[in-house]
Design a protein around this motif. Structure first.
Motif, PDB file in Angstrom:
ATOM      1  N   ARG A  49       0.616 -13.951  -4.702  1.00 59.61           N
ATOM      2  CA  ARG A  49       0.305 -13.149  -5.895  1.00 59.61           C
ATOM      3  C   ARG A  49      -0.845 -13.773  -6.671  1.00 59.61           C
ATOM      4  O   ARG A  49      -1.756 -13.066  -7.122  1.00 59.61           O
ATOM      5  CB  ARG A  49       1.546 -13.038  -6.777  1.00 59.61           C
ATOM      6  N   ARG A 114       4.120 -11.508 -14.033  1.00 53.23           N
ATOM      7  CA  ARG A 114       4.451 -10.192 -13.490  1.00 53.23           C
ATOM      8  C   ARG A 114       4.337  -9.107 -14.562  1.00 53.23           C
ATOM      9  O   ARG A 114       3.786  -8.034 -14.325  1.00 53.23           O
ATOM     10  CB  ARG A 114       5.864 -10.205 -12.923  1.00 53.23           C
ATOM     11  N   ASN A 118       1.625  -5.930 -14.713  1.00 54.95           N
ATOM     12  CA  ASN A 118       2.008  -4.520 -14.854  1.00 54.95           C
ATOM     13  C   ASN A 118       1.272  -3.846 -16.011  1.00 54.95           C
ATOM     14  O   ASN A 118       0.833  -2.694 -15.892  1.00 54.95           O
ATOM     15  CB  ASN A 118       3.518  -4.412 -15.063  1.00 54.95           C
ATOM     16  N   GLU A 145       2.043  -5.010  -4.666  1.00 50.68           N
ATOM     17  CA  GLU A 145       3.373  -4.414  -4.744  1.00 50.68           C
ATOM     18  C   GLU A 145       4.264  -4.939  -3.619  1.00 50.68           C
ATOM     19  O   GLU A 145       5.456  -5.197  -3.815  1.00 50.68           O
ATOM     20  CB  GLU A 145       3.261  -2.890  -4.687  1.00 50.68           C
ATOM     21  N   GLU A 148       5.410  -8.365  -4.583  1.00 50.81           N
ATOM     22  CA  GLU A 148       6.517  -8.322  -5.544  1.00 50.81           C
ATOM     23  C   GLU A 148       7.842  -8.084  -4.821  1.00 50.81           C
ATOM     24  O   GLU A 148       8.868  -8.677  -5.165  1.00 50.81           O
ATOM     25  CB  GLU A 148       6.274  -7.231  -6.588  1.00 50.81           C
TER      26      GLU A 148
END
Length: 203
Positions: A49, A114, A118, A145, A148
């Motif tokens: 990420r 996170r 978003n 995505e 995640e």
């Protein structure tokens, strides 16, 4: 005769305790390594990420250069994302399941990252609706995505492994041997209070 019986009984007890101690120690070592391995897999996804987010930001910035004005919401969201990214990145080398304080601080930073991500994506979608058709943006978003989802999966596996380890450490008689051998309980992930809420773009 009684003397021999006493010695035999003592020998049996010593052998039993020795076997029990060896067995418990070996199982604790195995479980400890499983916890470390599970945490390493979580860290791999966190790193994925961290590696992808700068690419997403650069893609949006590159697209935004074609626009005549800078959208304030996107700028502020990017600033929040950058701050959360830097904090999570700075803590990644300190986190370990053996240190509950650093573990909690690091996972909290990842949760904040996170949330900031978003908010940033939602702000971008509103500011640059045409960007949703850009293949590079869509590919990066799909990878993030997917990351995640992988993070959630690996965190779930970590939770299960830690549960087994902590049960071994805390249950009798394993708790006695764990204390003697220096095995402490490992920290679990704590539920994020904001996890059940959809991220909102507010400035």
């Amino acid at each position: 005769m009684k003397k021999y019986i006493i010695w035999i009984v003592l020998a049996v007890i010593v052998i039993f305790l020795g076997q029990s101690g060896c067995s418990t120690y070996n199982s604790l070592v195995t479980l400890d390594q499983e916890v470390e391995q599970a945490w390493a897999k979580v860290e791999v996804q966190y790193q994925r990420r961290l590696d992808l987010i700068p690419n997403l930001v650069e893609t949006v910035k590159g697209y935004a250069e074609h626009e005549s004005s800078t959208f304030e919401n996107v700028t502020r969201a990017r600033a929040g994302l950058t701050e959360a990214y830097n904090e999570a990145n700075a803590l990644k080398d300190e986190a370990t399941p053996s240190d509950a304080a650093s573990f909690e601080k690091y996972t909290s930073a990842q949760d904040q990252l996170r949330g900031a991500f978003n908010v940033y994506v939602n702000a971008v979608r509103e500011a640059y609706p045409d960007l949703k058709a850009n293949t590079q943006f869509l590919d990066l978003q799909a990878q993030l995505e997917g990351t995640e989802n992988r993070i959630a999966t690996e965190r779930g596996r970590y939770t299960e492994v830690v549960k087994d380890y902590n049960l071994k450490v805390k249950r009798f008689p394993g708790n006695i041997w764990a204390g003697l051998f220096g095995f402490d309980a490992k920290p679990q992930f704590k539920a994020d209070e904001q996890a059940a809420k959809a991220p909102e773009v507010k400035f």
